[in-house]
Design an enzyme around this catalytic site. Structure first.
Site, PDB file in Angstrom:
ATOM      1  CB  SER A 231      55.172  12.004  18.200  1.00 15.32           C
ATOM      2  OG  SER A 231      56.098  12.405  18.888  1.00 15.32           O
ATOM      3  CG  ASP A 232      58.950  11.730  12.679  1.00 17.64           C
ATOM      4  OD1 ASP A 232      60.101  11.829  13.168  1.00 17.64           O
ATOM      5  OD2 ASP A 232      58.907  11.853  11.569  1.00 17.64           O
ATOM      6  CD1 TRP A 233      63.536  13.865  18.195  1.00 17.79           C
ATOM      7  CD2 TRP A 233      62.054  12.108  17.865  1.00 17.79           C
ATOM      8  NE1 TRP A 233      63.739  12.851  18.987  1.00 17.79           N
ATOM      9  CE2 TRP A 233      62.929  11.649  18.911  1.00 17.79           C
ATOM     10  CE3 TRP A 233      61.109  11.093  17.292  1.00 17.79           C
ATOM     11  CZ2 TRP A 233      63.059  10.609  19.608  1.00 17.79           C
ATOM     12  CZ3 TRP A 233      61.203   9.669  18.034  1.00 17.79           C
ATOM     13  CH2 TRP A 233      62.166   9.422  18.988  1.00 17.79           C
TER      14      TRP A 233
END
Length: 761
Positions: A231-233
């Site tokens: 995931s993106d953060w």
């Protein structure tokens, strides 16, 4: 590590669930008793941004990272059009990652530049999916050749910062496939990244973090991706739904929250443990890939990497205009004006912000040559207001010089990750500076530092314009190399520079309303839109000047006719007709004249960058295959090649086409349309058996109507009579035959006709 199957079998449910989330901001969880080490991830599309070890090592200290080489950002890198150079850059990033114990570098970013307003455009390559994907592929191959994983991001359609964690990008299927997913596709298939990062946003409803069609059906099943989706953060919406969709790793860590959610879902029967096992197996494979390739003894010569950054910056800068002011002559008295000459803007703001090992400023680099250089600040880059004292100082400096070099552009506060630009203008005080200097010094060279296009109402007042983009820590000396002719500019724009914001294709639909943004421009992004509208951009896609000249000759095609599954060999000769050595970027575009469906006037399909000394020639060879002629057929969920005329065009930019050759393509066999009472008569074109069935059924009724007479006697496209009759037939649904036969062909016979057509299909 033990064999993956043994490790997986020995893990408890809690351990498997825990492995699917990070331990902290930058590392995954270790399982020591099973010899599963933790992985370290780090930002780094154009330079490593490794946070110091220890608690609290996160975004709270964006500028507090270990010293590393800051290379040009993607906006500049793409302007090099040089895949070999991008591989070399990737290798350097891989080496620095190894020296710092980093296992996965988060990058490159290959999202399409839909609008020049996107605050993160400096971190993306291009408006064109082929160029973007090919450069990303080269970058990934370089990083992973060093035993470090790359993370292709942000999948998919992360084209704005405004409401980026909630906005729904609503994109029609053809545009999604031909533009936004195509920018990832070749990189996934050719470079095989070890990880792909999902985006924050939603696409046509679902969040990317739980988008089964994107993450599983397309990315894995169709494209063959075998790595880990991270995931993106902070991008995860529902963790269990994400796991089911194909999201293996959530970052950053959230304590035990996600672990408990996954465990509960398995225990309650809401999540099949086999789905969890599949995710863990992929994570263990990534851990094995990286941990077995670690080189803890690795050391990097940052001075060597600084020189590499200098070379890359030279290759990436674009000479937009030159009326003879460049290159500067040795001994020429030069006025250097603008605070960017002493405080250069060389990188973007946000998560990719690098702590550079060293920074060369333009003024220092020019003075180091021993040239006659005077300096005036001109403007304060931290403010937009006009400082008359600074302006007067600049005017005085310019009056006493033979040429004024103005270092201008966008301050960091104008563009950054996290927010979008509101306009395309430079600060007002910079416009005033150009006006004031031009009044006393007509010989002006403007050097721009910016991550995306700007308007240039002052363009006529500049003798030359050098687009330096965000050129990395060595931009000062790289700019100096080009200004004084130590190297010839060879970059070309990877994006269109519009005359004004209103000329951009998504102007009316950016950034959307609330949490919805409609991609109403469809496939017409960047130069595709500009050329379809026959607009004159400020500078076209692919544009860039040199200190030498090139001639294109002898375009030849291996055949003037081909089938959809054959390949076509294209050759073209290029000669350096100038007096200096230089590099040229040759671009191959395809124009589809088949009239099968709306298309852009041309689309980039190949490119090559060549170095030639004066008088030298070379022959470039390109191979065109099925995909180069195809469009995405939404109804059949497949790439299809239409039949008809295509044109191969060779150019120095999208607007500077030098040579063209046409050919006939025998495309895919037409597929039978869906047949029912609402099928149009014209939709039966290309299917002789179906048209004959229709004529046979209507032969006895031909006298009922002139329309039926024309239909029963011959195909509509061969009708020699009234054009109106032919047009009416073409767009008439079968159900209308009931009305035009005054009931002679009733509903029962209509149903029988449709049934017979289906039998013959």
């Amino acid at each position: 590590m033990r064999p993956i199957n043994e490790t997986l079998a020995a893990m408890t449910l809690e351990e498997k669930a825990a492995l699917c989330s990070g331990q902290d901001f930058w590392t995954t969880r270790a399982i020591e008793h099973l010899d599963v080490p933790a992985l370290m991830l780090s930002d780094g599309p154009h330079g490593l941004r490794k946070q110091p070890d220890g608690p609290g090592a996160d975004h709270a200290g964006l500028l507090d990272s270990v010293p590393a080489t800051c290379f040009p950002t993607a906006a500049g890198l793409a302007s090099s059009w040089d895949t070999a150079l991008l591989t070399t850059l990737g290798e350097a990033l891989g080496d620095e990652a190894q020296s710092e114990g980093v296992d996965v570098v988060l990058g490159p970013g290959t999202n399409i530049k839909r609008s020049p307003l996107c605050g993160r455009n400096f971190e993306y390559f291009s408006e064109d999916p082929l160029l973007s994907s090919r450069l990303a592929s080269a970058h990934i191959q370089g990083v992973q050749a060093k035993g470090v994983g790359a993370s292709l991001k942000h999948f998919a359609a992360n084209n704005q910062e405004h409401r980026r964690m909630s906005v729904d990008a609503r994109i029609d299927e053809r545009a999604l496939r031909e533009i936004y997913l195509a920018s990832f596709e070749e990189a996934v298939k050719q470079a095989e990244p070890w990880t792909v990062m999902c985006a924050y946003n939603r696409v046509n409803g679902p969040y990317c973090s739980e988008h089964a069609r994107l993450l599983s059906e397309i990315l894995r099943e169709e494209w063959g991706f075998d790595g880990v989706v991270v995931s993106d953060w902070g991008a995860v919406n529902e963790r269990v739904a994400g796991l089911e969709a194909g999201l293996e790793l959530e970052m950053p860590g959230s304590g035990d929250t996600r672990t408990r959610e996954i465990v509960a879902a398995v225990e309650q029967g809401r999540l099949d443990e086999a789905v969890l096992d599949r995710a863990v197996e992929r994570l263990l494979r990534l851990i094995q890939r990286t941990s077995t390739r670690r080189r803890p003894e690795s050391r990097v010569d940052l001075d060597d990497h600084h020189q590499l950054a200098r070379r890359i910056a030279r290759e990436s800068m674009v000479l937009l205009k030159n009326e003879g002011a460049l290159p500067l002559a040795a001994g020429q008295r030069v006025a250097v004006i603008g605070e960017f000459a002493t405080r250069p803007r060389f990188q973007g703001g946000g998560s990719s912000h690098v702590n550079p090992y060293r920074v060369d400023t333009p003024l220092d680099a020019m003075q180091a040559r021993g040239e006659q250089v005077d300096y005036a600040q001109g403007v304060a880059i931290d403010r937009d207001d006009i400082d008359q004292a600074l302006l007067d100082e600049a005017v005085k400096c310019a009056q006493n010089a033979e040429v004024a070099v103005l270092f201008l552009g966008l301050p960091e506060r104008y563009e950054s990750e996290g927010y979008d630009r509101q306009h395309l203008d430079m600060p007002a005080n910079q416009h005033a500076l150009i006006e004031a200097v031009h009044a006393v010094q007509p010989n002006i060279v403007v050097v721009l530092a910016n991550g995306s296009p700007v308007t240039m109402p002052w363009l006529a007042k500049a003798s030359a314009v050098l687009e330096a983009y965000l050129g990395g820590q060595a931009m000062g000396v790289a700019v100096t190399d080009l200004l004084f002719g130590d190297a010839s500019p060879c970059g070309k724009l990877a994006e269109t520079f519009p005359q004004r914001l209103e000329d951009t294709p998504c102007h009316l639909d950016f950034p959307g309303t609330g949490d919805v943004v409609n991609y109403s421009e469809g496939i017409f992004v960047g130069y595709r839109y500009v050329e379809a509208k026959r607009m004159a951009p400020l500078f076209p896609f692919g544009h860039g000047l040199s200190y030498t000249t090139f001639e294109y000759q002898d375009l030849t095609l291996s055949s003037r006719a081909m089938s959809a599954d054959e390949t076509l060999e294209v050759q073209v000769a290029v000669t350096n007709t100038g007096r200096r050595a230089g590099k040229e970027i040759v671009q191959l575009y395809i124009s589809d004249h088949s009239r099968t469906l709306p298309v852009a006037p041309k689309a980039l399909r190949h490119f090559a960058k060549v170095y030639l000394v004066p008088g030298a020639s070379t022959t470039l060879r390109f191979t065109l295959s099925r995909r180069d002629f195809a469009y995405f057929d939404v109804e059949r969920n497949a790439w299809r090649v239409p039949s008809g005329q295509f044109v191969v065009r060779i150019g120095a930019s999208s607007a500077d086409i030098r040579l063209s050759q046409s050919l006939q393509v025998r495309g895919d066999a037409p597929t039978v349309p869906h047949l029912d009472r609402n099928t149009l008569v014209g939709d039966l074109e290309g299917f002789p058996a179906l048209k004959q069935t229709l004529r046979d059924e209507l032969a006895s009724l031909a006298s009922q109507s002139p329309l039926l007479t024309a239909l029963a006697e011959e195909p509509a496209d061969e009708a020699q009579g009234d054009e109106m009759i032919a047009a009416m037939l073409r767009y008439m649904p079968l159900r209308s035959l009931v009305a035009f036969t005054a009931g002679a062909l009733d509903e029962t016979r209509l149903d029988r006709l449709v049934a017979r057509l289906r039998q013959r299909a």
